[in-house]
Motif scaffolding. Structure first.
Motif, PDB file in Angstrom:
ATOM      1  N   ARG A 394       0.804  -1.220   0.000  1.00 17.38           N
ATOM      2  CA  ARG A 394       0.000   0.000   0.000  1.00 17.38           C
ATOM      3  C   ARG A 394       0.842   1.277   0.000  1.00 17.38           C
ATOM      4  N   ASP A 395       2.044   1.208   0.544  1.00 20.59           N
ATOM      5  CA  ASP A 395       2.883   2.408   0.591  1.00 20.59           C
ATOM      6  C   ASP A 395       3.229   2.915  -0.803  1.00 20.59           C
ATOM      7  N   GLY A 396       3.120   2.072  -1.800  1.00 17.51           N
ATOM      8  CA  GLY A 396       3.428   2.491  -3.169  1.00 17.51           C
ATOM      9  C   GLY A 396       2.290   3.217  -3.864  1.00 17.51           C
ATOM     10  N   ILE A 397       1.161   3.398  -3.170  1.00 13.60           N
ATOM     11  CA  ILE A 397       0.003   4.059  -3.764  1.00 13.60           C
ATOM     12  C   ILE A 397      -0.154   5.437  -3.133  1.00 13.60           C
ATOM     13  N   ASP A 398      -0.028   6.478  -3.933  1.00 10.47           N
ATOM     14  CA  ASP A 398      -0.171   7.841  -3.439  1.00 10.47           C
ATOM     15  C   ASP A 398      -1.595   8.075  -2.942  1.00 10.47           C
ATOM     16  N   ARG A 399      -1.736   8.842  -1.874  1.00 15.65           N
ATOM     17  CA  ARG A 399      -3.052   9.110  -1.308  1.00 15.65           C
ATOM     18  C   ARG A 399      -4.001   9.715  -2.350  1.00 15.65           C
ATOM     19  N   PHE A 400      -3.473  10.498  -3.280  1.00 13.00           N
ATOM     20  CA  PHE A 400      -4.324  11.187  -4.248  1.00 13.00           C
ATOM     21  C   PHE A 400      -4.277  10.536  -5.631  1.00 13.00           C
ATOM     22  N   GLN A 401      -3.868   9.283  -5.630  1.00 14.03           N
ATOM     23  CA  GLN A 401      -3.864   8.473  -6.849  1.00 14.03           C
ATOM     24  C   GLN A 401      -5.075   7.527  -6.865  1.00 14.03           C
ATOM     25  N   PHE A 402      -5.667   7.327  -5.702  1.00 16.37           N
ATOM     26  CA  PHE A 402      -6.774   6.386  -5.531  1.00 16.37           C
ATOM     27  C   PHE A 402      -7.881   7.118  -4.785  1.00 16.37           C
ATOM     28  N   LEU A 403      -8.981   7.439  -5.497  1.00 11.92           N
ATOM     29  CA  LEU A 403      -9.991   8.342  -4.946  1.00 11.92           C
ATOM     30  C   LEU A 403     -11.402   7.759  -5.017  1.00 11.92           C
ATOM     31  N   PRO A 404     -11.622   6.551  -4.529  1.00  6.52           N
ATOM     32  CA  PRO A 404     -12.989   6.023  -4.595  1.00  6.52           C
ATOM     33  C   PRO A 404     -13.972   6.797  -3.729  1.00  6.52           C
TER      34      PRO A 404
END
Length: 466
Positions: A394-404
């Protein structure tokens, strides 16, 4: 030689390679806006374009998204086209209200959706999931075909009705899922007059058929409010301390107007469960196509249930189940677009030194649909790979890259509620049954208010071996 199978790529429109004409834009928006987007939307960090007279900035860069939704959120109001679609349905509900009205509503409903409070709903979520799973009890070893898209709408409505309304939504309808589909199909779509920004009083021919269903929902809300108000007057100490009571207690000159309460109840009844329902159906479809993911989920679910862990703990104890649901949220975000408009001129400079000028009045379009499938930010972006959401990755996913659930002040207030609900529902259903494809299982993502499978999602439900 790598003998692993290629990851499963669930159905979705391919990026356009040729820009559409004006007539094609209208036709595509009427049919399915997800089919509108071209290759630049899936490959570039931002794009300036014009739809008719609409000057639009399409934003994919996570840093620029953070700037718009968080760092300078006060400079961005809701987009015009979005409001022209949603306000006729939800009016001043939490999804569509702005300014002081939105602040009042958000403050009123926030206490019921704190993570601590949401965790308290786990027992009710489990009970309703178990009650609904009994629907499949006669499926047997050979299986029976059910429309899973319809079923998940019914299940999440049952959970919402129990948790937020204590089972007291006054509805005489036996086909609530059909009513939701009719409302979204008719009312939750962009009309050509929306693109032209015609005033809201100009009739939208595409929505005329939805007015009757909308009034039916309004009637359900008013009847539900009146029944609870009668109980509150008769025995104030005996009424449930739920979402409905909390909202009604906010009525008054210093709180919410009666119309605002009605709008917020309609928002949660009509849309509060719909997003989770769609994501659950897409999850069951995707894992049916990925045997190793389904096997990992079944092993995890069986182990946690055998341990006797309380349902409030399942979200943390079932990382594979949560990861599969979040990967379905990535590929089929229930809310596929986030629309804003700049109030004043703004600018943003990237870490690499590129400056984006944002003129006053420009529409800023953040598309979870394209962002979640973007080639700059995801490996194999069109493939269903739940592993990317496992804790170690999960650390490889930017907070503002995944916006469900969006981001910033207007982030979905029910995000924790939805994640917990989804894991509990999946655990109950998949501990007892397998959901498999049929020859008719050919879903196509269709954008209305949510990303739904056109024509439903028929799947064969079979009892798992004891």
């Amino acid at each position: 030689m790598d003998m692993r199978p290629q990851p499963f790529e669930p159905p979705a429109p391919l990026p356009r390679t040729v820009p559409p004409s004006r007539l094609e834009i209208i036709r595509t928006v009427l049919r399915n806006p997800l089919e509108l987007w071209g290759e630049p939307s899936y490959t570039l960090p931002w794009i300036e374009t014009r739809f008719f007279r609409e000057h639009t900035l399409i934003v994919n860069d996570p840093g620029l998204i953070k700037h718009v939704l968080v760092d300078n959120a006060q400079n961005y109001r809701m987009g015009d086209v979005r409001q022209l679609v949603l306000r006729p349905i939800l009016r001043d509900g939490l999804l569509t209200a702005e300014g002081a009205v939105w602040k009042r509503s958000r403050k009123a409903v926030a206490p019921i959706f704190t993570p601590r409070h949401a965790r308290g709903f786990a027992g009710q979520m489990l009970r309703q999931s178990e009650l609904y799973a009994a629907k499949y009890a006669d499926a047997g070893e050979n299986g029976t075909v059910f429309d899973v898209a319809n079923d998940m709408t019914e299940l999440t409505f049952a959970i919402l009705a129990d948790t937020l309304f204590s089972g007291e939504i006054v509805s005489s309808s036996g086909s609530f899922a059909d009513d939701v589909n009719a409302l979204l199909h008719r009312m939750g779509r962009v009309d050509p007059f929306d693109l032209l920004k015609a005033p809201s009083w100009v009739p939208r021919l595409t929505r005329i058929g939805g007015q009757k269903v909308l009034e039916k929902f309004r009637s359900i809300v008013r009847n539900t409010m009146n029944l609870r108000l009668e109980r509150m007057r008769a025995a104030p100490d005996a009424v449930p301390r739920d979402f409905l009571t909390l909202l009604l207690q906010q009525a008054g000159p210093d709180g919410l107007a009666s119309e605002e309460i009605e709008d917020n109840i309609l928002t949660f009844i009509g849309a509060g469960h719909e997003t989770t329902a769609r994501a659950l159906a897409w999850t069951l479809y995707c894992v049916a196509n990925v045997p190793h993911a389904r096997a990992a989920m079944e092993e995890e679910i069986d182990r946690v249930l055998a341990s006797g862990a309380e349902p409030v703990e399942w979200l943390e104890l079932m990382p594979w189940t949560r990861a599969a649901f979040e990967e379905a949220l990535r590929l089929y975000p229930p809310a596929p677009s986030i629309n804003r408009a700049a109030i004043a001129a703004d600018r943003w400079t990237s870490p690499g030194g590129e400056t984006v000028e944002i003129p006053a009045g420009i529409t800023v379009l953040i598309m979870p649909w394209t962002l979640h499938r973007h080639e700059l930010y995801w490996d194999k972006p069109r493939a269903f790979i739940p592993e990317r959401f496992l804790p170690e990755n999960r650390d490889g996913i930017d907070r503002f890259q995944f916006l469900p659930f969006g981001a910033g002040p207007r982030i979905c207030i029910g995000a924790t509620f939805a994640l917990q609900e989804a894991v509990i529902a999946l655990a109950v259903l998949m501990s007892r049954y397998r959901f498999d494809l049929t020859p008719q299982t050919r879903p196509w993502p269709l954008q209305r208010l949510t990303t739904q499978p056109a024509g439903g999602l028929p799947m064969t439900v079979t009892a798992r071996a004891a």
